[in-house]
Motif scaffolding. Structure first.
Motif, PDB file in Angstrom:
ATOM      1  N   ARG A 137      -1.545  10.926   1.991  1.00 32.94           N
ATOM      2  CA  ARG A 137      -0.121  11.270   1.980  1.00 32.94           C
ATOM      3  C   ARG A 137       0.681  10.246   1.181  1.00 32.94           C
ATOM      4  O   ARG A 137       1.636  10.596   0.491  1.00 32.94           O
ATOM      5  N   VAL A 138       0.301   8.988   1.280  1.00 30.95           N
ATOM      6  CA  VAL A 138       0.965   7.950   0.487  1.00 30.95           C
ATOM      7  C   VAL A 138       0.867   8.289  -0.996  1.00 30.95           C
ATOM      8  O   VAL A 138       1.852   8.220  -1.744  1.00 30.95           O
ATOM      9  N   ARG A 139      -0.311   8.695  -1.435  1.00 28.55           N
ATOM     10  CA  ARG A 139      -0.520   9.027  -2.846  1.00 28.55           C
ATOM     11  C   ARG A 139       0.270  10.272  -3.243  1.00 28.55           C
ATOM     12  O   ARG A 139       0.843  10.340  -4.340  1.00 28.55           O
ATOM     13  N   MET A 140       0.299  11.253  -2.348  1.00 32.50           N
ATOM     14  CA  MET A 140       1.042  12.476  -2.631  1.00 32.50           C
ATOM     15  C   MET A 140       2.535  12.186  -2.760  1.00 32.50           C
ATOM     16  O   MET A 140       3.202  12.651  -3.695  1.00 32.50           O
ATOM     17  N   LEU A 141       3.080  11.378  -1.835  1.00 33.82           N
ATOM     18  CA  LEU A 141       4.503  11.067  -1.864  1.00 33.82           C
ATOM     19  C   LEU A 141       4.859  10.176  -3.051  1.00 33.82           C
ATOM     20  O   LEU A 141       5.976  10.245  -3.571  1.00 33.82           O
ATOM     21  N   ALA A 142       3.918   9.343  -3.477  1.00 33.59           N
ATOM     22  CA  ALA A 142       4.161   8.497  -4.651  1.00 33.59           C
ATOM     23  C   ALA A 142       4.434   9.346  -5.888  1.00 33.59           C
ATOM     24  O   ALA A 142       5.220   8.968  -6.762  1.00 33.59           O
ATOM     25  N   GLU A 143       3.787  10.516  -5.952  1.00 37.42           N
ATOM     26  CA  GLU A 143       4.020  11.429  -7.070  1.00 37.42           C
ATOM     27  C   GLU A 143       5.254  12.296  -6.844  1.00 37.42           C
ATOM     28  O   GLU A 143       6.030  12.541  -7.769  1.00 37.42           O
ATOM     29  N   ARG A 149       0.804  -1.218   0.000  1.00 38.41           N
ATOM     30  CA  ARG A 149       0.000   0.000   0.000  1.00 38.41           C
ATOM     31  C   ARG A 149       0.837   1.269   0.000  1.00 38.41           C
ATOM     32  O   ARG A 149       0.350   2.334  -0.383  1.00 38.41           O
ATOM     33  N   TYR A 150       2.109   1.180   0.404  1.00 41.10           N
ATOM     34  CA  TYR A 150       2.942   2.375   0.507  1.00 41.10           C
ATOM     35  C   TYR A 150       3.593   2.762  -0.814  1.00 41.10           C
ATOM     36  O   TYR A 150       4.128   3.864  -0.936  1.00 41.10           O
ATOM     37  N   PRO A 193       0.728   6.249   7.532  1.00 40.69           N
ATOM     38  CA  PRO A 193      -0.598   5.637   7.689  1.00 40.69           C
ATOM     39  C   PRO A 193      -1.702   6.271   6.850  1.00 40.69           C
ATOM     40  O   PRO A 193      -2.710   5.631   6.559  1.00 40.69           O
ATOM     41  N   ALA A 194      -1.527   7.529   6.461  1.00 46.05           N
ATOM     42  CA  ALA A 194      -2.586   8.235   5.726  1.00 46.05           C
ATOM     43  C   ALA A 194      -2.484   7.950   4.228  1.00 46.05           C
ATOM     44  O   ALA A 194      -1.454   8.215   3.601  1.00 46.05           O
ATOM     45  N   ASP A 195      -3.562   7.420   3.650  1.00 50.93           N
ATOM     46  CA  ASP A 195      -3.549   7.074   2.232  1.00 50.93           C
ATOM     47  C   ASP A 195      -3.330   8.297   1.357  1.00 50.93           C
ATOM     48  O   ASP A 195      -2.647   8.229   0.330  1.00 50.93           O
TER      49      ASP A 195
END
Length: 355
Positions: free
Chosen positions: A102-108, A56-57, A98-100
């Protein structure tokens, strides 16, 4: 998911050796998250060293793996983060959140990469009983058309070249050199490979200690270094001592105990204060600490010890240091960042092209 090697799988490990052994195969030692990728069509699981999924990360990496890996396979490797011409482990740590949203933001913002270095299964065939030489050849063939951010780790068979790598590649943030016997089978959780890492020494101020988790003895000592402005920074810990030494150190350190308000790290008396000034505290909690008690006993910054370390990550020691000796001949003020050896820069992009 239906694979010949199913998750979870503990990755095969390496034992530390001071010199690179002559075993016939050498690779850079990457500094990232060790990961075993399980792919069955559109199903992808990123298994970590502790066998907990990290899927998920790294949503961007999951998509890249679908595009670059065989339809059905199990690949051992490392998730890394490339920043400029270097690995960025601190940035990679931030990806575990843990926050989805933020995960999506950092993925970009900080997309990750994957470096594969072993093939455990391909199609319906379990390759773990095959010698490494065959698994490596199969890996190179299976990932022959892979494109960034998916790579096959570079490798050489020449010991002299591996020794050059050991010096050269550190400048791009790599850990050292891995040596792999060509006839070895894949043995989960067994230290059957070899790792050779850099070791240097530094003189550090002992600025505090933490109690041992199981007894009223010293668990670890907190280390400090001064910057050019004279500010003492928390740079890491030294923790490996025999139990008898831990007991003796309680009395040895007692005369140096001081109230936190009178300590250079007094501004970190509470976590809230530390967060406000943007500093990393020696007693701070984080998502990595799992609620552990990291409070410490402050000491007057008068004692100096020599420790061994492998390398720095930012302004801190990347791993726990090793005690070498007390340095009563050194003044605390002489324990500065200026003493630390800095490797020559090397472009990480060039490493990923090496073969």
């Amino acid at each position: 998911m239906d694979l010949p090697v199913m998750p979870p799988v503990s990755p095969m490990l390496a034992k530390s050796v001071p010199n690179i052994p002559e075993v016939g195969h050498y690779e850079p030692k990457w500094d990232g998250f060790r990961t075993i990728v399980f792919r069955d069509g559109d199903d992808v699981i990123l298994g970590s060293r502790n066998e907990k999924p990290m899927t998920r990360y790294f949503p961007e990496l999951v998509e890249a793996l679908k595009e670059n890996l065989p339809e059905k396979c199990v690949v051992d490797g490392e998730i890394i983060l490339i920043s400029g011409n270097r690995l960025d482990f601190e940035g990679l740590q931030q990806r575990i959140h843990p926050a989805d949203s933020r995960v999506r933001m950092l993925a970009e913002k900080t997309p990750s990469s994957f470096v594969g270095f072993d093939l455990l299964a391909l199609g319906d065939e379990d390759l773990t009983a095959r010698p490494f030489s065959e698994r490596r050849a199969a890996l190179e063939k299976a990932l022959a058309d892979a494109e960034p951010p998916v790579y096959v780790t570079p490798a050489v068979n020449d010991l002299e070249r591996a020794q050059e790598w050991f010096v050269q590649l550190e400048g791009a943030g790599l850990d050292g050199v891995l040596s792999k016997p060509l006839d070895g089978t894949y043995q989960p959780n067994k230290r059957v490979m070899f790792k050779t890492k850099h070791e240097r020494t530094a003189d550090c101020v002992v600025a505090g200690f933490r109690w041992h988790k199981t007894a009223d003895v010293v668990g670890s000592m907190l280390l400090g270094l001064y910057d050019d402005s004279g500010k003492l920074h928390h740079v890491g810990v030294v923790a490996a001592f025999p139990m008898a030494k831990r007991k003796a150190m309680v009395a040895e350190l007692e005369p140096y105990q001081v109230e936190i308000a009178d300590h250079p790290w007094g501004e970190w008396a509470t976590q809230e204060t530390g967060a406000a000034v943007g500093s990393r505290m020696p007693g701070a909690q984080s998502r990595w600490s799992a609620g552990k008690d990291f409070s410490f006993v402050p000491l007057r910054p008068e004692l100096v010890i020599e420790v061994a370390y492998d390398y720095m990550e930012g302004d801190r020691f990347r791993h726990t240091t090793q005690f070498r000796r007390w340095r009563p001949d050194r003044t605390p003020e002489s324990c500065t960042y200026a003493q630390l050896e800095e490797p020559a820069d090397y472009n990480l992009g060039e490493i990923l092209k090496l073969q």
